[in-house]
Design a protein around this motif. Sequence first.
Motif, PDB file in Angstrom:
ATOM      1  N   GLY A 218      19.990  -5.419   4.043  1.00 50.92           N
ATOM      2  CA  GLY A 218      19.315  -4.806   2.906  1.00 50.92           C
ATOM      3  C   GLY A 218      17.870  -4.428   3.132  1.00 50.92           C
ATOM      4  O   GLY A 218      17.182  -4.038   2.178  1.00 50.92           O
ATOM      5  N   VAL A 219      17.386  -4.526   4.385  1.00 57.75           N
ATOM      6  CA  VAL A 219      16.026  -4.050   4.647  1.00 57.75           C
ATOM      7  C   VAL A 219      15.999  -2.541   4.405  1.00 57.75           C
ATOM      8  O   VAL A 219      16.860  -1.807   4.904  1.00 57.75           O
ATOM      9  CB  VAL A 219      15.596  -4.363   6.099  1.00 57.75           C
ATOM     10  CG1 VAL A 219      14.266  -3.673   6.436  1.00 57.75           C
ATOM     11  CG2 VAL A 219      15.470  -5.857   6.303  1.00 57.75           C
ATOM     12  N   PRO A 220      15.032  -2.036   3.617  1.00 54.94           N
ATOM     13  CA  PRO A 220      14.992  -0.598   3.322  1.00 54.94           C
ATOM     14  C   PRO A 220      15.006   0.239   4.600  1.00 54.94           C
ATOM     15  O   PRO A 220      14.360  -0.102   5.590  1.00 54.94           O
ATOM     16  CB  PRO A 220      13.667  -0.436   2.563  1.00 54.94           C
ATOM     17  CG  PRO A 220      13.434  -1.767   1.934  1.00 54.94           C
ATOM     18  CD  PRO A 220      13.965  -2.765   2.919  1.00 54.94           C
ATOM     19  N   ARG A 221      15.746   1.336   4.541  1.00 52.68           N
ATOM     20  CA  ARG A 221      15.923   2.168   5.721  1.00 52.68           C
ATOM     21  C   ARG A 221      14.601   2.666   6.280  1.00 52.68           C
ATOM     22  O   ARG A 221      14.411   2.696   7.502  1.00 52.68           O
ATOM     23  CB  ARG A 221      16.825   3.363   5.352  1.00 52.68           C
ATOM     24  CG  ARG A 221      17.116   4.305   6.514  1.00 52.68           C
ATOM     25  CD  ARG A 221      17.867   3.611   7.612  1.00 52.68           C
ATOM     26  NE  ARG A 221      18.184   4.508   8.711  1.00 52.68           N
ATOM     27  CZ  ARG A 221      18.523   4.086   9.916  1.00 52.68           C
ATOM     28  NH1 ARG A 221      18.605   2.789  10.174  1.00 52.68           N
ATOM     29  NH2 ARG A 221      18.805   4.956  10.866  1.00 52.68           N
ATOM     30  N   ARG A 222      13.658   3.036   5.432  1.00 52.77           N
ATOM     31  CA  ARG A 222      12.381   3.573   5.918  1.00 52.77           C
ATOM     32  C   ARG A 222      11.596   2.502   6.667  1.00 52.77           C
ATOM     33  O   ARG A 222      10.939   2.798   7.680  1.00 52.77           O
ATOM     34  CB  ARG A 222      11.552   4.116   4.761  1.00 52.77           C
ATOM     35  CG  ARG A 222      12.117   5.383   4.131  1.00 52.77           C
ATOM     36  CD  ARG A 222      11.111   5.985   3.168  1.00 52.77           C
ATOM     37  NE  ARG A 222       9.914   6.441   3.867  1.00 52.77           N
ATOM     38  CZ  ARG A 222       8.763   6.709   3.240  1.00 52.77           C
ATOM     39  NH1 ARG A 222       8.664   6.549   1.921  1.00 52.77           N
ATOM     40  NH2 ARG A 222       7.718   7.133   3.936  1.00 52.77           N
ATOM     41  N   ALA A 223      11.635   1.263   6.184  1.00 54.69           N
ATOM     42  CA  ALA A 223      10.954   0.172   6.885  1.00 54.69           C
ATOM     43  C   ALA A 223      11.620  -0.091   8.231  1.00 54.69           C
ATOM     44  O   ALA A 223      10.946  -0.309   9.248  1.00 54.69           O
ATOM     45  CB  ALA A 223      10.967  -1.096   6.033  1.00 54.69           C
ATOM     46  N   ARG A 264       4.034  -2.561  12.164  1.00 53.25           N
ATOM     47  CA  ARG A 264       4.854  -3.737  11.860  1.00 53.25           C
ATOM     48  C   ARG A 264       4.403  -4.408  10.556  1.00 53.25           C
ATOM     49  O   ARG A 264       5.230  -4.783   9.714  1.00 53.25           O
ATOM     50  CB  ARG A 264       4.784  -4.731  13.020  1.00 53.25           C
ATOM     51  CG  ARG A 264       5.343  -4.200  14.333  1.00 53.25           C
ATOM     52  CD  ARG A 264       5.619  -5.344  15.292  1.00 53.25           C
ATOM     53  NE  ARG A 264       5.868  -4.896  16.657  1.00 53.25           N
ATOM     54  CZ  ARG A 264       6.972  -4.288  17.075  1.00 53.25           C
ATOM     55  NH1 ARG A 264       7.925  -4.017  16.203  1.00 53.25           N
ATOM     56  NH2 ARG A 264       7.120  -3.947  18.342  1.00 53.25           N
ATOM     57  N   MET A 265       3.082  -4.554  10.388  1.00 56.34           N
ATOM     58  CA  MET A 265       2.586  -5.186   9.160  1.00 56.34           C
ATOM     59  C   MET A 265       2.917  -4.338   7.932  1.00 56.34           C
ATOM     60  O   MET A 265       3.311  -4.866   6.884  1.00 56.34           O
ATOM     61  CB  MET A 265       1.073  -5.426   9.275  1.00 56.34           C
ATOM     62  CG  MET A 265       0.702  -6.520  10.268  1.00 56.34           C
ATOM     63  SD  MET A 265      -1.062  -6.977  10.256  1.00 56.34           S
ATOM     64  CE  MET A 265      -1.783  -5.570  11.125  1.00 56.34           C
ATOM     65  N   VAL A 266       2.771  -3.032   8.050  1.00 54.84           N
ATOM     66  CA  VAL A 266       3.079  -2.129   6.935  1.00 54.84           C
ATOM     67  C   VAL A 266       4.563  -2.189   6.592  1.00 54.84           C
ATOM     68  O   VAL A 266       4.947  -2.229   5.416  1.00 54.84           O
ATOM     69  CB  VAL A 266       2.659  -0.689   7.280  1.00 54.84           C
ATOM     70  CG1 VAL A 266       3.228   0.309   6.274  1.00 54.84           C
ATOM     71  CG2 VAL A 266       1.142  -0.572   7.325  1.00 54.84           C
ATOM     72  N   ALA A 267       5.426  -2.227   7.605  1.00 58.47           N
ATOM     73  CA  ALA A 267       6.872  -2.235   7.366  1.00 58.47           C
ATOM     74  C   ALA A 267       7.313  -3.503   6.637  1.00 58.47           C
ATOM     75  O   ALA A 267       8.128  -3.453   5.710  1.00 58.47           O
ATOM     76  CB  ALA A 267       7.616  -2.096   8.690  1.00 58.47           C
ATOM     77  N   VAL A 268       6.781  -4.652   7.054  1.00 60.22           N
ATOM     78  CA  VAL A 268       7.135  -5.916   6.401  1.00 60.22           C
ATOM     79  C   VAL A 268       6.653  -5.919   4.952  1.00 60.22           C
ATOM     80  O   VAL A 268       7.363  -6.376   4.043  1.00 60.22           O
ATOM     81  CB  VAL A 268       6.550  -7.110   7.187  1.00 60.22           C
ATOM     82  CG1 VAL A 268       6.695  -8.412   6.399  1.00 60.22           C
ATOM     83  CG2 VAL A 268       7.249  -7.248   8.541  1.00 60.22           C
ATOM     84  N   ASP A 269       5.449  -5.407   4.735  1.00 63.51           N
ATOM     85  CA  ASP A 269       4.899  -5.330   3.387  1.00 63.51           C
ATOM     86  C   ASP A 269       5.746  -4.401   2.509  1.00 63.51           C
ATOM     87  O   ASP A 269       6.140  -4.763   1.389  1.00 63.51           O
ATOM     88  CB  ASP A 269       3.459  -4.812   3.466  1.00 63.51           C
ATOM     89  CG  ASP A 269       2.786  -4.730   2.107  1.00 63.51           C
ATOM     90  OD1 ASP A 269       2.028  -5.659   1.771  1.00 63.51           O
ATOM     91  OD2 ASP A 269       3.005  -3.731   1.382  1.00 63.51           O
ATOM     92  N   TYR A 270       6.054  -3.208   3.021  1.00 60.85           N
ATOM     93  CA  TYR A 270       6.829  -2.220   2.263  1.00 60.85           C
ATOM     94  C   TYR A 270       8.217  -2.756   1.908  1.00 60.85           C
ATOM     95  O   TYR A 270       8.691  -2.570   0.778  1.00 60.85           O
ATOM     96  CB  TYR A 270       6.952  -0.938   3.081  1.00 60.85           C
ATOM     97  CG  TYR A 270       7.868   0.103   2.480  1.00 60.85           C
ATOM     98  CD1 TYR A 270       7.404   1.016   1.548  1.00 60.85           C
ATOM     99  CD2 TYR A 270       9.213   0.175   2.859  1.00 60.85           C
ATOM    100  CE1 TYR A 270       8.242   1.975   0.997  1.00 60.85           C
ATOM    101  CE2 TYR A 270      10.064   1.127   2.314  1.00 60.85           C
ATOM    102  CZ  TYR A 270       9.573   2.018   1.387  1.00 60.85           C
ATOM    103  OH  TYR A 270      10.416   2.950   0.848  1.00 60.85           O
TER     104      TYR A 270
END
Length: 277
Positions: A218-223, A264-270
Amino acid sequence: MSHPQPALLAEQLWSPVQNSALWLAWWLHGLVATDAVIDAVNATQSSGAEHQILFPDAREDLARARSLHTGVTEVLRAARAATAQAPTGVAEQPLVSLVLAGPGQVPPLPANTAASRAVSRRGAGLLLAGGDSQRHHVVVPSASEGLVTWEWFQVEGPLPAVVAHSLGEAEELLRQAVEQATSQVSAAGVGRVGGGVDPRLAVGTLADAFGLPGLPPGVPRRAEQLMARADMVAAIVAVARRSEVGASADPYVLPLLRAVRTARMVAVDYAQREIVR
């Protein structure tokens, strides 16, 4: 210039803490079972290893022990207690933030604290949100010889203001970093970075080395796409340093890691903001 040690460079290229952050966040939000997150953390941080929680900055008057040999279950219990009162929402601090550091990039934590120094030393850590915006928990995991040590810090005061990047901005930073490094390498006459090795093979090699369990469902596709892009750029660095040009390419390719860490930090946050939207 001094060159990063191989082990530290490997952690900078592909931090296992990224995947641990997402699995822990998914568990805290009740999206994965306890057994699943235990398996994932064990796979990410050395399967079958003993675990130890250290409180390096604990005062002598604190009731809890300064060192606790335990298992992943106790680590999860401590994380649950730390985040129990934290608000959740798109505008709130995520329950688990990935904090990365490296050459030219300090961790997004209060300066001159034990937590900041530990993240700078290890390259990666987890920032746990609590019910008090002036008090945060920082956990810095490291694995060595069958023992996973979780250094646990408490940080007082507000977090420093950082430049917030959207997924699109983080992707653009990666693209620009690759273009600039390619141009600089060409202008310097270093040679063909990568030696003809497919970066996708380097990604596979890094995954095998760390035994990463992948991402929680379920991790968002964009992340997921942004993290995959970061993996590919990290692989370019790995391929360059393993090629015939070796460390001579460092001045050109190592700056790429700043963009990788930011992505990586942005993806985890998003990803966490999307699951509470």
